[in-house]
Design an enzyme around this catalytic site. Sequence first.
Site, PDB file in Angstrom:
ATOM      1  N   GLU A 227       0.893  -1.167   0.000  1.00  0.00           N
ATOM      2  CA  GLU A 227       0.000   0.000   0.000  1.00  0.00           C
ATOM      3  C   GLU A 227       0.925   1.208   0.000  1.00  0.00           C
ATOM      4  OE1 GLU A 227      -1.403   3.211   0.911  1.00  0.00           O
ATOM      5  OE2 GLU A 227      -1.950   2.503   2.912  1.00  0.00           O
ATOM      6  N   CYS A 261      -1.971   8.945   2.731  1.00  0.00           N
ATOM      7  CA  CYS A 261      -1.891   8.494   1.340  1.00  0.00           C
ATOM      8  C   CYS A 261      -3.186   8.791   0.605  1.00  0.00           C
ATOM      9  CB  CYS A 261      -1.571   7.002   1.289  1.00  0.00           C
ATOM     10  SG  CYS A 261       0.074   6.606   1.888  1.00  0.00           S
TER      11      CYS A 261
END
Length: 454
Positions: A227, A261
Amino acid sequence: MEESEFNTVNPFNQQKIQSYKYTPTTQIPEILQQSSATFQVWSALDIVERKNKIARFKLELAQKKSEMAMSMSREMGKPLAQANTEIEKSIQLIDYALSTEDSLFKEERQKHHIVLKNPLGVVYGIMPWNFPVWQTLRFAIPAMIAGNTILLKPADNVAGTSLMLNEALQKGLGLPGVFTTLLLTPSQSDALIGHKDIRGVSFTGSTRVGKEVAKVAGSHLKKCVLELGGNDAYIICQDADVQMAAQKIYQGRILNSGQSCISAKRLFVHESICDEFLKHLTALLGEIQFGDPMLQKNLMGPLARRDLVEHLQDQVNVAVAQGAKIFYQKEFPKELNNGNFFAPTILTNIPANGLSHFDEFFGPVFSISQFKTEEEALQLANQSPYGLGGAVFSRDKKRAWQLANQLETGSVAINDYLKSAPERPFGGIKQSGYGCELGVPGFFEFIHHKVVVV
């Protein structure tokens, strides 16, 4: 030669918090051996027994909530209210994991074959500093329920918080070796990935480091979940509720001081409503309070490290040199100059080849571009090398759905800022990584489907 110890530093005042020693390399084989041996015991437990132990950990986590939240605020600057919310969200994750049907992990019997769902073994997690509890548990809880054991390398600057979490896990689980935290240097970490007893790797962090982790894991044929970075595009259509869109985007971007993010980083606003949108967004930023993250009134704290401030400023400077304009930049009191603060900034007039279209700005910078047609907005949004999250704002549900479907990204929100949630699968495409966390698919990333033909 790598250092043998390191310090954690408060990003608000630059004061040293504590010194830590890296785990001695000579101790790592013994730790690995224990984790491997415990795997044989842990994976043999009935799913109900594993869930009961994780439920006891949940009680430990709830008891440590206040202490852990304060540690998080001191170590990486997260506002205290948000630190508490992170732990509450982590408890919701555990509740979701415990509520899953036990049959999810049972063998599947077909007419001529049986599918067994076997855990892989020891899974190694390399986790970042920006959500040190949530991001650790969102990979570890599903993997442990599935029967794997965990080794964790946290980011150095949140070592104290991570060790508190480790203590709560070990006390709650009551079985040494199910979850173990190691403080490792990069070279120690690379060596650990290659060890024969490591069967899977989960990494959350930058795309640059993720590529290196994937390279090492790939050279040893280790299953890997990544990720990575994101440069989320938010499309605000002509018919959007402009005030609501500004409010949602403001909330999503200032969360964790922009160090997420999934965050509203690239904003594509229809030209007919851009002035109104900028008016609302500027007003919201003008009222924001930031400072000491331990004070409840402050919605923004400092960035986690000084080098992050310097890098973000360099990015803004390059963007301006390329033709972008600083439409707004909030001033902050001079007494905060010693902290790692970055003033919330709005950039407009972003050129088509501008840096912010291609590079992730990890902090409270809003990059705003205008568009005439939705096709143009999609083209600009999808030219990014990243594909983690995004959002669409429109009163027309059909239009919003069509645009969301065409965004090249792992997740999209409609009329809200994007948030991860325990029940929703989460992962990216392109340079944002591969693999899945959360939801039902998150339980199966570190499971091998073994087929027995009858």
